[in-house]
Design a protein around this motif. Structure first.
Motif, PDB file in Angstrom:
ATOM      1  N   VAL A   1       0.838  -1.205   0.000  1.00 22.46           N
ATOM      2  CA  VAL A   1       0.000   0.000   0.000  1.00 22.46           C
ATOM      3  C   VAL A   1       0.871   1.252   0.000  1.00 22.46           C
ATOM      4  CG1 VAL A   1      -1.643   1.345   1.376  1.00 22.46           C
ATOM      5  CG2 VAL A   1      -2.015  -1.101   1.026  1.00 22.46           C
ATOM      6  N   MET A   2       1.912   1.261   0.812  1.00 25.16           N
ATOM      7  CA  MET A   2       2.796   2.427   0.876  1.00 25.16           C
ATOM      8  C   MET A   2       3.489   2.657  -0.475  1.00 25.16           C
ATOM      9  SD  MET A   2       4.228   1.709   4.700  1.00 25.16           S
ATOM     10  CE  MET A   2       5.393   3.042   4.831  1.00 25.16           C
ATOM     11  N   ASN A   3       3.937   1.592  -1.115  1.00 24.97           N
ATOM     12  CA  ASN A   3       4.562   1.714  -2.437  1.00 24.97           C
ATOM     13  C   ASN A   3       3.563   2.234  -3.471  1.00 24.97           C
ATOM     14  OD1 ASN A   3       7.093   0.879  -1.589  1.00 24.97           O
ATOM     15  ND2 ASN A   3       6.706  -1.264  -2.078  1.00 24.97           N
ATOM     16  N   ARG A   4       2.316   1.779  -3.378  1.00 24.68           N
ATOM     17  CA  ARG A   4       1.293   2.212  -4.319  1.00 24.68           C
ATOM     18  C   ARG A   4       1.010   3.715  -4.149  1.00 24.68           C
ATOM     19  NH1 ARG A   4      -3.529  -0.575  -3.071  1.00 24.68           N
ATOM     20  NH2 ARG A   4      -4.403   1.322  -2.238  1.00 24.68           N
ATOM     21  N   ILE A   5       0.925   4.181  -2.911  1.00 28.49           N
ATOM     22  CA  ILE A   5       0.669   5.603  -2.657  1.00 28.49           C
ATOM     23  C   ILE A   5       1.790   6.460  -3.247  1.00 28.49           C
ATOM     24  CG2 ILE A   5       0.574   7.368  -0.843  1.00 28.49           C
ATOM     25  CD1 ILE A   5      -0.953   5.258   0.872  1.00 28.49           C
ATOM     26  N   LYS A   6       3.026   6.094  -2.965  1.00 31.22           N
ATOM     27  CA  LYS A   6       4.143   6.880  -3.504  1.00 31.22           C
ATOM     28  C   LYS A   6       4.203   6.805  -5.029  1.00 31.22           C
ATOM     29  CE  LYS A   6       7.275   7.676   0.237  1.00 31.22           C
ATOM     30  NZ  LYS A   6       8.671   7.794   0.601  1.00 31.22           N
ATOM     31  N   SER A   7       3.844   5.672  -5.602  1.00 28.86           N
ATOM     32  CA  SER A   7       3.892   5.562  -7.063  1.00 28.86           C
ATOM     33  C   SER A   7       2.870   6.477  -7.729  1.00 28.86           C
ATOM     34  CB  SER A   7       3.686   4.119  -7.509  1.00 28.86           C
ATOM     35  OG  SER A   7       2.338   3.725  -7.345  1.00 28.86           O
ATOM     36  N   VAL A   8       1.732   6.731  -7.070  1.00 29.76           N
ATOM     37  CA  VAL A   8       0.740   7.667  -7.608  1.00 29.76           C
ATOM     38  C   VAL A   8       1.361   9.063  -7.710  1.00 29.76           C
ATOM     39  CG1 VAL A   8      -1.430   8.855  -7.115  1.00 29.76           C
ATOM     40  CG2 VAL A   8      -1.284   6.376  -6.847  1.00 29.76           C
TER      41      VAL A   8
END
Length: 183
Positions: free
Chosen positions: A139-146
């Motif tokens: 989830v943290m990686n997904r947020i930063k990738s956005v």
């Protein structure tokens, strides 16, 4: 004549292949059972004599162990990869069950399962921790990738903070992208 019976089971989610050998090693029975408690218990209770049973370690091992332990005199959950006989011949469920019964009869299986009084609770807690850690990281990686996909620098951890959420969401101009970042 000995009334000992040695049962090998090759366990899968839907079915279980079972083989029964006597004390001399003669194959008495082979069958395929539905992987349901009532069916398995009916099979075990239909056998006479002293019963020893083995099956491979796997996802259903704990459940099956707890189900069958009170109904047999000896139960061994084993790792067949350590047994040379399992590698011989053409592998299939029926042959695997028969080989497991033979390995049990000749005392060549080593237990790998530790009953519920051992480390089961600790293993479950460890699995839960690993799952939560992997999910949180994803989830943290997904947020930063956005944010990175819109060329918005997002170093540090404030992007995850509830207190800074409005500030970070304001940097995303597209409503669809904002909804992806808002969790």
């Amino acid at each position: 004549m000995s009334q000992e019976k040695y049962i090998g089971m090759d366990v899968h989610a839907a079915t279980i292949s079972a083989a029964v050998r006597n004390a001399e090693g003669k194959l008495l029975m082979e069958c395929v059972l539905e992987s349901k408690a009532a069916t398995i218990l009916e099979f075990i209770q239909g056998l006479r004599g002293t019963l020893a049973l083995t099956f491979e370690e796997g996802t259903m091992a704990t459940w099956l162990h707890d189900l069958l332990k009170p109904h047999v005199s000896r139960l061994v959950v084993c790792d067949p990869r350590k047994n040379a006989l399992m590698r011989d011949g053409n592998p299939n469920d029926r042959v695997d069950a028969s080989n497991l019964a033979e390995l049990l009869r000749t005392n060549q299986v080593r237990a790998v399962y530790h009953e519920k009084h051992g480390t089961r609770a600790l293993k479950e807690l460890g699995r839960s921790y690993l799952t939560l850690t992997k999910d949180s990281t994803r989830v943290m990686n997904r947020i930063k990738s956005v944010y990175r996909s819109w060329a918005i620098p997002c170093a540090g951890t404030s992007v995850y903070s509830r207190h800074h959420r409005a500030e970070w969401l304001a940097k995303l101009v597209e409503p669809g992208v904002r909804s992806r970042a808002f969790i």
